[in-house]
Design a protein around this motif. Structure first.
Motif, short mmCIF file in Angstrom:
data_model
loop_
_atom_site.label_atom_id
_atom_site.label_comp_id
_atom_site.label_asym_id
_atom_site.label_seq_id
_atom_site.Cartn_x
_atom_site.Cartn_y
_atom_site.Cartn_z
N SER A 275 0.86 -1.21 0.24
CA SER A 275 -0.01 0.13 -0.04
C SER A 275 0.96 1.23 0.08
N ILE A 276 0.34 2.47 -0.25
CA ILE A 276 1.00 3.66 0.01
C ILE A 276 0.76 4.49 1.07
N SER A 277 1.87 4.89 1.69
CA SER A 277 1.75 5.59 3.09
C SER A 277 3.03 6.59 3.31
N ARG A 278 3.55 6.72 2.31
CA ARG A 278 4.38 7.96 2.42
C ARG A 278 4.46 8.74 1.13
N ALA A 279 4.80 10.09 1.07
CA ALA A 279 4.72 10.84 -0.06
C ALA A 279 5.69 10.60 -1.25
N ASP A 280 6.83 10.18 -0.79
CA ASP A 280 8.07 9.66 -1.82
C ASP A 280 7.30 8.39 -2.60
N ARG B 196 -3.79 -0.66 6.74
CA ARG B 196 -4.73 0.12 6.81
C ARG B 196 -5.30 0.38 8.21
N MET B 197 -5.11 -0.30 9.14
CA MET B 197 -5.80 -0.45 10.40
C MET B 197 -5.27 0.71 11.09
N LYS B 198 -4.08 1.14 10.64
CA LYS B 198 -3.84 2.60 11.46
C LYS B 198 -4.38 3.91 11.05
N MET C 268 -2.76 10.19 13.01
CA MET C 268 -1.33 9.77 12.64
C MET C 268 -0.22 9.95 13.69
N SER C 269 -0.47 11.24 14.49
CA SER C 269 0.55 11.36 15.60
C SER C 269 0.57 10.23 16.51
N GLU D 220 8.03 10.31 8.67
CA GLU D 220 7.00 10.79 7.85
C GLU D 220 5.97 9.56 7.65
N THR D 221 4.60 9.77 7.78
CA THR D 221 3.86 8.89 7.50
C THR D 221 2.54 9.64 7.03
N LEU D 222 1.56 8.68 6.07
CA LEU D 222 0.50 9.31 5.61
C LEU D 222 -0.68 8.30 6.00
#
Lengths: 253, 301, 347
Positions: A66-71, A100-102, A107-108, A121-123
């Protein structure tokens, strides 16, 4: 591949991983008895986990994770531009997966829980199709190599591939697996997409729905029958949110 | 010491006989297929191709005969089997004509296959249009869309036995002109003694100069003698329903109208039940039914 | 049919003799369910003690030993644009012990389809003829309605049939090969005493049926109630999972699929049992589905079992074992569905 006087193309394939456990891509190197033939049918040009050469010329891109960072978003967009055909591989890529559970927490908080005083860094986690157009999805945690092989055959001949429409229950019955409900457990089998050959219930674990929703689910009845057996709606929804494939029902982020 | 002896089904005399697909109640190789070669491929439209298929073994080829309306199971080894109605003439013993639309996996790969490819054929299966019974009558051959494929077999039969039938009308409708099948044969059909060919499309393009509208429109222009007419209607359920109801209004009895039903089939032998409606198996009791039987088949239309 | 008496210890010897050369399938204890009830399944056993003959019911029928869930029909060997087809039938002998009358009647119904109708099926016939069937009488189960559908007595379709008389079995011997086999161990002629005991057991069985439901009028009733609200009521509950058809001892609908090896050297043609409750049962290439609604699919299952089959073969396909009702998580019990149809008729 030659067959019926037809000769198939040998597509150039790249495999990329994002936020994941690398379990699905490992399946590419699995199933030794057909591995040589699998590698003859496709031309793997970029696959970090198994080779050092890297080429940016490919027809098919398999995306794991999955995608969890800007880069990661940037990398994904580049891949999408280069690939003629993009396949989301595994439950993380298709639904967001366990990661995805997060999204249920700020996010903090999750950052602090995992990294303590050195936050990264995390999204919020997103699946591939939430960011780019996906041509085909292969769900599963992990994906089944046998199924990947069949899908590759279909891609090579440019013919549609159809996933089974039945839920997991159907395959449990064919294996003489005792229903997990019969043993007093909550199982997502009746509403989860089958085709996996139901290994989990046979091995002693109820279905957690890694392949997402089956083709003709009956959620109303499913919640009913779970309730009759003492499982609350909250409990069922929590289970459904494990792999993220049931968000259309649970409404979770 | 064995308490009972094994029974080897392959040693049965029936199993050793040359392959023949009959409904006879004796043991047979139900899934053995005749090996056949694609000898010719004719592109009809974007979606449909006509395949000429010849059974390779001469003895098996001589054994293969069919009646208009029957179908075969076409095997693409490794990819699957599909039921296809035979589009050719029963008198053609050299090759089998199959008009195939690109719809599923097997047919999509078939559309890529080249001349010389070897496929498999099981059959023929199912019943047929009662061509004998229709002799001496006027014949209406009505097709909608891909319905032309199964209709072509009785059409061949009628033209090859032209003197046995009275007036013959072919009515054919599709949505658009580019969906018309066998366009290169229309001239031949028209020139055959007393065959009236009428074609209509629902959505004309700029090149179309023919009739426009639903197929039922063509019926209104026909001089129909209800008790001296038989009709064969092939097409999607919604089409044959409208056509048959219109024919009924002309006074044609329902047992004089025949339709060919399409269903999912996996065996062709009345076993897999995929085409079953109640006690009726489309594959063995059909695919040809008179309209009265169709009305009695629940959920057929 | 011959009647004999066999002592239980001699029967044990018989089973062990059978085990020496033949695969033996029998009800085997697996574990208790959440309510503490034992679960039994028809599985291969390796010694007599694994066999449980006084089991109540196996949730899975023994159908898979005749119509496997997945069965390779043929193998294509492909080379240089050409191919050959190889067909093999299973001829290894096998014995199944402990089938109840409903299960034997289920086989008799399958015989009608696969062995006695048009296009007899060698895959089935080969398995059937190579399977030695030993049935056993039992006290009626809680939810079965075999007696209401005339499937509680057997007349043919088996080799041996046992009735437990305490220290011995009353044995019906129904085939030449069964007589030869059982004669390998001591058996006795029946005495008046044995007959009396046997009849007493039979009487006890016939007085113990618990479920009552009327089924003889179903062919007509199903026609009249084709548009009934009953189908919507039960159809709405259906999970479209096909469990009912999988556990059913007679449901034989199937599909055929093919798998080609990655190098295109072999292709396998596989028949897999399917269920009319599954979404794509009647879907054709191109996507049109002749039965898109779950209530229509559920209705079709009853239609085939209780009407279509009667018209074709003179008796319903259903043998009243009620495995489908017991296994259905949504609680679609055929007894209740049929009762509802009768209720509807009265309105």
């Amino acid at each position: 591949m030659k067959y019926l006087f037809m000769e198939s193309k040998r597509p150039k394939v790249a495999v990329f991983d994002f936020t994941d456990c690398e379990g699905c891509e490992l399946q590419f190197a699995n199933k030794e008895e057909t591995l040589v033939d699998f590698l003859k049918a496709i031309d793997i040009v970029n696959f970090r986990e198994v080779m050092s050469e890297k080429s940016d010329e490919y027809d098919i891109a398999f995306i794991e994770g999955s995608i969890s960072r800007a880069d990661e978003i940037e990398r994904l967009l580049t891949i999408r531009q280069k690939a003629k055909f993009l396949i989301a591989l595994g439950s993380c890529a298709c639904f967001g997966g366990v990661n995805r559970m997060k999204n249920k927490f700020p996010m903090s908080d999750v950052n602090k829980e995992v990294y303590g005083e050195t936050p990264k860094e995390t999204l919020p986690v997103r699946s591939i199709k939430e960011l780019v157009h996906v041509d085909f999805e292969i769900p599963g945690c992990p994906v089944s190599k046998a199924e990947v092989e069949r899908i590759v055959q279909h891609i090579i001949w440019e013919v549609p591939y159809q996933f089974p429409v039945y839920p997991v229950c159907f395959e449990c019955k064919q294996r003489f697996t005792i229903c997990r409900f019969e043993l007093g457990e909550l199982c997502l089998g009746p509403v989860s997409a089958g085709g996996c050959d139901a290994p989990c219930p046979a091995g002693g674990t109820p279905c957690w729905g890694c392949r997402g929703i089956c083709a003709a689910p009956n959620f109303q009845e499913f919640f009913n029958l779970a309730k009759e057996r003492g499982f609350s709606k909250e409990e069922v929804i929590e289970r459904m949110d494990f792999f993220g494939g049931f968000r259309s029902v649970t409404g979770s982020k | 010491m064995r308490l009972f002896t094994p029974y080897d089904v392959t040693k049965e005399s029936d199993m050793l006989m040359p392959l023949e697909f009959t409904r006879a109640n004796r043991l047979m190789h139900v899934d053995k297929t005749y090996k056949a070669e694609i000898t010719n491929i004719i592109r009809l439209t974007e979606m449909e191709k006509l395949f000429h298929i010849r059974i390779i073994n001469e003895e098996e080829r001589a054994r293969f005969s069919f009646l208009p309306g029957q179908f075969v199971m076409l095997e693409l080894p490794g990819y699957g089997e599909v039921p296809i109605s035979i589009s050719g003439s029963p008198s053609n013993r050299g090759y089998i004509e199959l008009c195939i639309r690109k719809a599923g996996i097997v047919t999509s790969i078939l559309h890529k296959a080249r001349r010389g490819a070897k496929v498999g054929i099981r059959g023929p299966f199912g019943n047929s249009f009662p061509m004998e019974k229709m002799k001496g009558n006027n014949i209406l051959l009505i097709a909608g869309g891909l319905g032309m494929a199964p209709l072509r077999a009785p059409l061949f039969y009628v033209t090859e036995n032209r003197s046995e039938y009275q007036d013959v009308h072919i009515l054919y409708g599709t949505r658009t002109p580019d969906q018309l099948l066998f366009t290169y044969q229309y001239d031949e059909w028209k020139r055959i003694d007393d065959i009236n060919l009428q074609i209509i499309v629902e959505k004309p393009d700029i090149t179309w100069s023919g009739k426009v509208g639903m197929i039922t429109k063509l019926l209104d222009e026909l001089p129909i003698k209800p008790l001296e007419t038989y009709a064969i209607v092939c097409g999607p359920p919604v089409m044959f329903k409208f056509v048959c109801n219109r024919l009924r209004q002309f006074g044609i009895p329902m047992h004089r109208m025949f339709v060919s039903l399409e269903r999912r089939m996996h065996c062709g032998m009345g076993k897999c039940c995929r085409c079953n409606i109640g006690s009726t198996f489309i594959c063995v009791d059909g695919p040809v039914f008179d309209y009265w039987s169709v009305l009695n088949l629940k959920e057929a239309i | 049919m011959l009647f004999r008496i066999i002592k239980k210890e001699d029967f044990k010897t018989f089973v062990n003799l059978m085990l020496q050369t033949t695969e033996v399938i029998a009800p085997k204890f697996i574990k208790n369910n959440a309510k503490g009830k034992p679960i039994h399944q028809f599985l291969p056993i390796s010694n007599y003690d694994e066999m449980v003959l006084d089991y109540e019911k196996c949730e899975f029928s023994a159908k898979t030993y005749f119509l496997p869930y997945k069965n390779t029909l043929s193998t294509f060997h492909m080379k240089d644009h050409d191919w050959t087809q190889e067909i093999q039938y299973r001829i290894q002998p096998r014995a199944i012990f402990g089938l109840h009358p409903c299960d034997i009647n289920a086989l008799v119904r399958l015989d009608k389809v696969f062995a006695r109708d048009f296009y007899p099926n060698p895959y089935y016939i080969s398995r059937r003829k190579n399977t030695f069937i030993v049935g056993i009488d039992h006290l009626p189960c809680d939810d079965g309605f075999c007696h209401a559908i005339n499937a509680n007595h057997i007349t043919h379709g088996f080799d041996l049939f046992l009735t437990d008389l305490g220290d011995r079995y009353f044995v019906k011997i129904n085939s030449d090969r069964a007589f030869m086999a059982i004669s390998e161990v001591p058996i006795q002629e029946i005495t008046d005493e044995d007959t009396k005991d046997y009849l007493a057991v039979r009487k006890q069985i016939s007085q113990s049926y618990k479920v009552s439901v009327k089924t003889d009028d179903l062919p007509n009733l199903l026609d009249i109630e084709f548009e009934s609200k009953v189908w919507k009521k039960w159809g709405d509950k259906c999970l479209n999972c096909g469990t009912c058809a999988m556990v059913c001892p007679t449901c034989y609908c199937y599909g055929v699929t093919e798998r080609v090896s990655m190098d295109h050297s072999t292709g396998k043609k596989i028949a897999y049992l399917y269920s009319c409750n599954l979404l794509d049962f009647a879907m054709v290439a191109g996507g049109h589905n002749f039965r898109p609604n779950q209530e229509t699919r559920l209705k079709y299952r009853y239609y085939h079992q209780h009407r279509g089959f009667v018209e074709s073969y003179g008796e319903p396909m259903c043998v009243g074992c009620n495995r489908c009702g017991r296994s259905c998580l949504a609680g679609i019990d055929p007894v209740n569905v049929i009762r509802d149809l009768h209720e509807e008729e009265k309105l």
